[in-house]
Design a protein around this motif. Structure first.
Motif, PDB file in Angstrom:
ATOM      1  N   ASP A 182      38.854  46.056  44.246  1.00 36.95           N
ATOM      2  CA  ASP A 182      37.907  47.006  45.176  1.00 36.95           C
ATOM      3  C   ASP A 182      36.412  46.524  44.251  1.00 36.95           C
ATOM      4  OD1 ASP A 182      36.320  48.134  46.433  1.00 36.95           O
ATOM      5  OD2 ASP A 182      36.659  49.665  45.693  1.00 36.95           O
ATOM      6  N   ARG A 183      35.923  45.367  44.593  1.00 37.10           N
ATOM      7  CA  ARG A 183      34.947  44.708  43.770  1.00 37.10           C
ATOM      8  C   ARG A 183      33.974  45.981  43.133  1.00 37.10           C
ATOM      9  NH1 ARG A 183      29.976  43.991  44.087  1.00 37.10           N
ATOM     10  NH2 ARG A 183      29.881  44.785  45.651  1.00 37.10           N
ATOM     11  N   GLU A 184      33.758  47.019  44.829  1.00 42.33           N
ATOM     12  CA  GLU A 184      32.645  48.122  44.370  1.00 42.33           C
ATOM     13  C   GLU A 184      32.996  48.659  43.082  1.00 42.33           C
ATOM     14  OE1 GLU A 184      32.260  45.402  48.119  1.00 42.33           O
ATOM     15  OE2 GLU A 184      33.868  46.746  47.276  1.00 42.33           O
ATOM     16  N   THR A 185      33.964  49.006  43.353  1.00 48.10           N
ATOM     17  CA  THR A 185      34.673  49.890  41.787  1.00 48.10           C
ATOM     18  C   THR A 185      34.927  48.851  40.773  1.00 48.10           C
ATOM     19  OG1 THR A 185      36.258  51.707  43.102  1.00 48.10           O
ATOM     20  CG2 THR A 185      36.399  51.698  41.018  1.00 48.10           C
ATOM     21  N   GLN A 186      35.401  48.012  40.777  1.00 43.69           N
ATOM     22  CA  GLN A 186      35.197  47.378  39.255  1.00 43.69           C
ATOM     23  C   GLN A 186      34.959  45.725  40.053  1.00 43.69           C
ATOM     24  OE1 GLN A 186      38.824  47.982  37.478  1.00 43.69           O
ATOM     25  NE2 GLN A 186      38.066  46.586  35.392  1.00 43.69           N
ATOM     26  N   VAL A 211      39.201  38.291  35.373  1.00 42.87           N
ATOM     27  CA  VAL A 211      39.177  37.808  36.238  1.00 42.87           C
ATOM     28  C   VAL A 211      38.271  38.342  37.682  1.00 42.87           C
ATOM     29  CG1 VAL A 211      40.825  38.488  38.815  1.00 42.87           C
ATOM     30  CG2 VAL A 211      42.169  37.744  36.953  1.00 42.87           C
ATOM     31  N   THR A 212      37.236  38.149  37.753  1.00 41.57           N
ATOM     32  CA  THR A 212      36.377  37.796  38.524  1.00 41.57           C
ATOM     33  C   THR A 212      36.728  38.081  40.335  1.00 41.57           C
ATOM     34  OG1 THR A 212      35.240  36.955  37.334  1.00 41.57           O
ATOM     35  CG2 THR A 212      34.308  37.518  39.528  1.00 41.57           C
ATOM     36  N   LEU A 213      36.402  39.787  41.270  1.00 41.87           N
ATOM     37  CA  LEU A 213      36.405  38.851  41.883  1.00 41.87           C
ATOM     38  C   LEU A 213      35.726  38.824  43.423  1.00 41.87           C
ATOM     39  CD1 LEU A 213      37.769  42.980  42.372  1.00 41.87           C
ATOM     40  CD2 LEU A 213      38.596  40.697  42.054  1.00 41.87           C
ATOM     41  N   LEU A 214      36.026  38.630  43.887  1.00 39.85           N
ATOM     42  CA  LEU A 214      35.466  38.188  45.010  1.00 39.85           C
ATOM     43  C   LEU A 214      34.976  39.250  46.402  1.00 39.85           C
ATOM     44  CD1 LEU A 214      36.142  34.594  45.396  1.00 39.85           C
ATOM     45  CD2 LEU A 214      34.388  35.369  44.412  1.00 39.85           C
ATOM     46  N   ASP A 215      33.386  39.072  46.736  1.00 40.09           N
ATOM     47  CA  ASP A 215      33.235  39.986  47.255  1.00 40.09           C
ATOM     48  C   ASP A 215      33.356  39.180  49.043  1.00 40.09           C
ATOM     49  OD1 ASP A 215      31.613  42.541  47.980  1.00 40.09           O
ATOM     50  OD2 ASP A 215      30.558  41.546  48.968  1.00 40.09           O
ATOM     51  N   VAL A 216      33.853  40.620  49.985  1.00 41.57           N
ATOM     52  CA  VAL A 216      34.197  40.402  51.345  1.00 41.57           C
ATOM     53  C   VAL A 216      33.359  41.993  51.910  1.00 41.57           C
ATOM     54  CG1 VAL A 216      36.465  39.446  50.921  1.00 41.57           C
ATOM     55  CG2 VAL A 216      35.920  41.631  50.719  1.00 41.57           C
ATOM     56  N   ASP A 217      32.789  41.661  53.084  1.00 38.68           N
ATOM     57  CA  ASP A 217      32.795  41.987  54.194  1.00 38.68           C
ATOM     58  C   ASP A 217      33.243  43.857  54.324  1.00 38.68           C
ATOM     59  OD1 ASP A 217      30.509  44.031  55.114  1.00 38.68           O
ATOM     60  OD2 ASP A 217      30.534  43.235  56.788  1.00 38.68           O
ATOM     61  N   ASP A 218      33.794  44.703  53.013  1.00 36.89           N
ATOM     62  CA  ASP A 218      34.756  45.899  53.127  1.00 36.89           C
ATOM     63  C   ASP A 218      33.465  47.278  53.224  1.00 36.89           C
ATOM     64  OD1 ASP A 218      34.405  46.115  50.583  1.00 36.89           O
ATOM     65  OD2 ASP A 218      36.419  46.039  50.616  1.00 36.89           O
ATOM     66  N   GLN A 219      32.537  47.561  53.835  1.00 34.76           N
ATOM     67  CA  GLN A 219      31.737  48.684  53.001  1.00 34.76           C
ATOM     68  C   GLN A 219      31.192  48.647  54.331  1.00 34.76           C
ATOM     69  OE1 GLN A 219      32.361  50.938  50.504  1.00 34.76           O
ATOM     70  NE2 GLN A 219      33.831  48.993  50.222  1.00 34.76           N
ATOM     71  N   CYS A 220      30.215  49.967  54.417  1.00 36.16           N
ATOM     72  CA  CYS A 220      29.751  50.291  55.415  1.00 36.16           C
ATOM     73  C   CYS A 220      28.318  50.782  55.274  1.00 36.16           C
ATOM     74  CB  CYS A 220      30.211  51.916  56.379  1.00 36.16           C
ATOM     75  SG  CYS A 220      31.257  50.554  57.477  1.00 36.16           S
ATOM     76  N   PRO A 221      26.954  50.094  55.383  1.00 30.31           N
ATOM     77  CA  PRO A 221      25.620  50.503  54.919  1.00 30.31           C
ATOM     78  C   PRO A 221      25.850  52.676  55.517  1.00 30.31           C
ATOM     79  CG  PRO A 221      25.840  49.722  57.201  1.00 30.31           C
ATOM     80  CD  PRO A 221      26.547  49.494  56.775  1.00 30.31           C
ATOM     81  N   GLN A 222      24.995  52.415  54.645  1.00 28.39           N
ATOM     82  CA  GLN A 222      24.575  54.665  54.630  1.00 28.39           C
ATOM     83  C   GLN A 222      22.868  54.379  54.245  1.00 28.39           C
ATOM     84  OE1 GLN A 222      27.283  56.512  52.119  1.00 28.39           O
ATOM     85  NE2 GLN A 222      28.487  56.120  53.893  1.00 28.39           N
TER      86      GLN A 222
END
Length: 836
Positions: A182-186, A211-222
């Motif tokens: 999970d990129r948003e966590t680490q 290891v660098t994590l590439l972002d994917v659209d897996d989060q919803c706006p709030q």
């Protein structure tokens, strides 16, 4: 195995050449100067000469080949040889004819090169939605200059926290995903890739793997919780006037975090006409100029939509104020201290009068003043047509340092608000709060052998006072450990020198936080620093050289001695996991459970008087550390070998002496040896039986074994004399013995005599039977063949000398000898026939 096969093939292919001109030797690389690696004497005769000297030298007499001060390094000799065998060649001359010999030295590899990576850091990029089991190829593999098993490399990861592991095959190395990412966590994972070779004492190398994590659209706006709930817009607002700003947050990056705002379909048509919403920024503004005569309330619902996420919504209530004209006004007459239309009041002051408010009304409507409900810390009291503004309680700067007191002007009858007036009240701080640490005890761990200046922890203390009094500075008190330092401003505690856990494993520091008040207030906190162990100490033997003494009859698996080993580290780093004897052909082994050296085979002092061993101790750290110690075991003698009689070689041997032999002459000598040592090999000689029994003219020296003539021979002494000699050592607890017959014929004839049977022996009743023992010369001590040869040569020289002396005596005494011979001839012939 491959090297062995290649050596065998090489030996088979040049078998014929080896017999004449080629000598093949082998040696491990990097042997010290003077190490013997072979000899030419097995196939060639001396002298020997080496043509040219670089890596080798030869002993001209023995033909032994030794290493020189120029060490043989396989990687230098064969720089491009990654596998197979490496050889160096030399020419030598041997024999009187100086035969040319081709010497080929096969250089065997040792594990003297650690693996290495060509880069200091490996970076990989993996999508955060990579599934468990995803494999990523690692191209940056480690290299090793050694060959064979010493160059076989195994890999593992450290510090992965279970997210990754490595898998290797014969040609590839892959990184495998083990847990969901999970990129948003680490957004980045750092670990260490460790390469370990296959040597008997393995060597290792490490490289950082990121290891660098590439972002994917897996989060919803709030929507942010700070979005405004209610907004009041004054009357007469013009087009473009900002009403409110709403904001939603998407934790993704780049295009994945773009948000579009829109009004909900549920808002009124009137609201759609009056307000405009910027789709990109979320700014709500007035869509047209307006002048209202009455208060309007509009509920605006704003939504963000980011498929496949559900719709997220927030709402803002907007109050559009009417335009009132004419409006009453309020004049403020300040009683308390003020500055720039702002009342200044120190905190903790008792309830005080702040200002006098005068309402100026130019209309016929009756107006009154009041405070909004949220102004609970203040009171407004009417008095003589004016109003007094006062505090209701002492104000606390730490609770609220700035107040906006809203005075509402409303109709006396309708109570409908027409205007508002804000009065600013600023609370001045006093130093009434001491600093407060976030934690009273900070727990810190750090590995020993750290770099100087590394940061350990940042302590933080807050002060509820204003910046003037709440500015906190830090320092260490009672700091007996001058190796620690703290930054006065940031509170970062650092260590100035490398720490050594073996010297001190834990430190406790006291931190003082002091504010900027007068007098200053203080707070304290402790920092506990635990130093973690590294495997920086090798297991150490209590002495580098052990010396032990054992008896040669030591039982199987008996303990030779305890071996003391210590390791200053702790845990697995300080635990000795293996102690072994590096010498394979010695009858000793280590008992790790008892830390004892035990005997595992037969020990015979006559074969080996001492054993020199090398012990290797290995700890359980990673990477492992080891050390060696030398052991010398001296074998003490046990009386387990009886004396061996060399001369005479048989009980049937016979010696002829002349009757004219002088008194004191040495007749013969008993030669005996004992393979034991010390008192166990100290031999004595005694005559235990005689034939004839009459007093014998012969006597033996108990120490030298010399048999001498002690009295002049007379007529009765003619004939055969048998002497039974007991050869005995002085061993304890009981000596070992052997016997031999010495047969002496007294006769003036010089011919040889020989017995066909050994004389009978009947011991006296008081003596235990001691029959003569046969001799087994083939079971003699080591080196007996040389001793027999020397003794034989000595006896030959002695016999020749005795023969010459006898001839001279016979010539001088010829007449006398004839008369005596004539008188004794019948008896002598009779005795000869009896013994023959």
């Amino acid at each position: 195995m491959v090297c062995l096969l290649q050596k065998v093939l090489l030996l088979v292919s040049v078998r014929q050449i080896i017999c004449h001109t080629l000598m093949i030797l082998s040696t491990p690389e990097e042997r010290p100067e003077g190490t013997k690696i072979g000899t030419l004497s097995t196939a060639y005769s001396p002298p020997y000469q080496l043509l040219g000297r670089s890596y080798l030298r030869v002993n001209e007499e023995t033909g032994d080949v030794y290493t020189t001060e120029q060490m043989i390094d396989r990687e230098t000799v064969c720089p491009s040889q990654e596998d197979g065998y490496c050889t160096i060649s030399a020419d030598a001359l041997a024999g009187p004819e100086q035969e040319l010999i081709k010497i080929t030295i096969i250089v065997e590899d040792i594990n003297d090169n650690a693996p290495y990576f060509e880069t200091n850091e490996i970076r990989l990029r993996i999508p955060e939605d990579a599934s468990i089991g995803t494999r990523v190829l690692l191209d940056d593999k480690a290299q090793d200059k050694d060959v064979g098993s010493n160059a076989e490399i195994m890999y593992h990861l450290q510090g992965t926290e279970g997210f990754f592991r490595v898998a290797q095959s014969s040609s590839t190395l892959e990184l495998i995903v083990e847990r969901e990412l999970d990129r948003e966590t680490q957004n980045e994972h750092g670990m260490v890739l460790v390469a370990i070779d296959g040597g008997s004492v393995p060597l290792s190398a490490m490289v950082s793997l990121v290891v660098t994590l590439l972002d994917v659209d897996d989060q919803c706006p709030q929507f942010s919780p700070d979005n405004p709930r209610t907004v009041s817009v004054p009357g007469g607002a013009t087009q473009g006037t900002t009403v409110a700003q709403v904001q939603a947050v998407d934790p993704d990056l780049g295009g994945n975090s773009q948000i579009t705002y829109s009004f909900s379909l549920q808002i009124s048509d009137r609201a759609k006409e009056l307000f405009h919403l910027d789709r990109n920024t979320g700014r709500i503004s007035i869509a047209m100029d307006m002048r209202l005569d009455s208060l309007e309330e509009h509920v605006l619902k704003v939504v963000v939509n980011s498929p496949p996420c559900p719709v997220e919504q927030t709402q803002v209530t907007v109050y559009l104020q009417p335009v009132l004209s004419p409006e009453p006004s309020v004049e403020i007459k300040y009683v308390a201290q003020y500055r720039n239309q702002t009342i200044i009041l120190r905190e903790n002051e008792p309830p005080s009068l702040l200002a006098l408010l005068e309402l100026r009304d130019i209309s016929s409507v009756e107006w009154v003043l009041s405070l909004e409900e949220d102004s609970t810390a203040f009171t407004l009291k009417a008095q003589a047509g004016n109003y007094l503004l006062s505090t209701t309680k002492p104000l606390d700067f730490e609770l609220c340092s700035k107040y906006l007191v809203t005075v509402v002007i409303s109709e006396a009858r309708g109570k409908r608000a027409h205007a508002r007036k804000e009065i600013k009240v600023l609370v001045e701080d006093v130093n009434d709060n001491a600093p407060r640490f976030e934690e009273t005890d900070y727990q810190v761990t750090i590995e020993e052998n750290n770099k100087p200046g590394v940061s350990l922890v940042q302590v933080s203390a807050s002060d509820a006072d204003s910046q003037l009094y709440g500015n906190v500075s830090y320092r260490l008190i009672h700091n007996t450990h001058l190796i620690f330092n703290i930054d006065e401003v940031t509170g970062i505690v650092s260590v100035l020198e490398p720490l050594d856990r073996e010297q001190q494993g834990e430190y406790i520091l006291t931190v003082l936080a002091r504010d900027n008040g007068s007098p200053p207030l203080e707070a304290f906190s402790s920092v506990s620093i635990k130093v973690l162990d590294q495997n920086d100490n090798q297991p150490t033997f209590v002495t580098p050289h052990f010396v032990f003494f054992i008896s040669e009859d030591i039982p199987y698996l008996a303990q030779v001695a305890k071996i003391g080993i210590v390791d200053a580290d702790e845990g697995d780093n300080g635990r000795v996991v293996d102690v072994q004897v590096l010498d394979k052909h010695v009858p000793f082994a280590m008992d790790l459970s008892q830390s004892a050296l035990r005997c595992t085979g037969e020990v015979d002092r006559e074969k080996h008087e001492r054993y020199d061993l090398l012990l290797l101790a290995v700890d359980g750290g990673s990477p492992q550390r080891s050390s060696t110690a030398s052991v010398t075991v001296f074998v003490e003698d046990v009386n387990d070998n009886q004396p061996q009689v060399l001369l005479p070689s048989s009980n049937l041997s016979c010696l002829t002496i002349s009757p004219n032999t002088r008194v004191g002459s040495s007749i013969t000598k008993i030669y005996a040896t004992d393979c034991d040592s010390g008192m166990n090999s100290d031999i004595t000689y005694h005559i235990i039986a005689r034939e004839p029994i009459d007093p014998s003219p012969f006597q033996i020296d108990t120490h030298s074994g010399n048999i001498t003539l002690v009295q002049q021979l007379v007529a009765k002494d003619y004939g055969m004399h048998h002497l039974l000699i007991r050869v005995s050592d002085r061993g304890k607890p009981a000596p070992l013995q052997a016997t031999v017959w010495v047969n002496v014929l007294v006769n003036d004839m010089s011919k040889q005599c020989h017995l066909t049977t050994a004389p009978p022996y009947f011991p006296r009743a008081r003596e235990p039977p001691l029959p003569p023992k046969p001799y087994n010369l083939t079971a003699s001590c080591p080196g007996l063949s040389w001793l027999l040869l020397l003794c034989g040569l000595g006896m030959m020289v002695f016999s020749v000398c005795m023969f010459l002396v006898t001839v001279l005596i016979c010539i001088r005494q010829k007449n006398f000898t004839r008369k005596r011979t004539h008188k004794r001839e019948p008896a002598n012939e009779h005795e000869l026939k009896h013994f023959n």
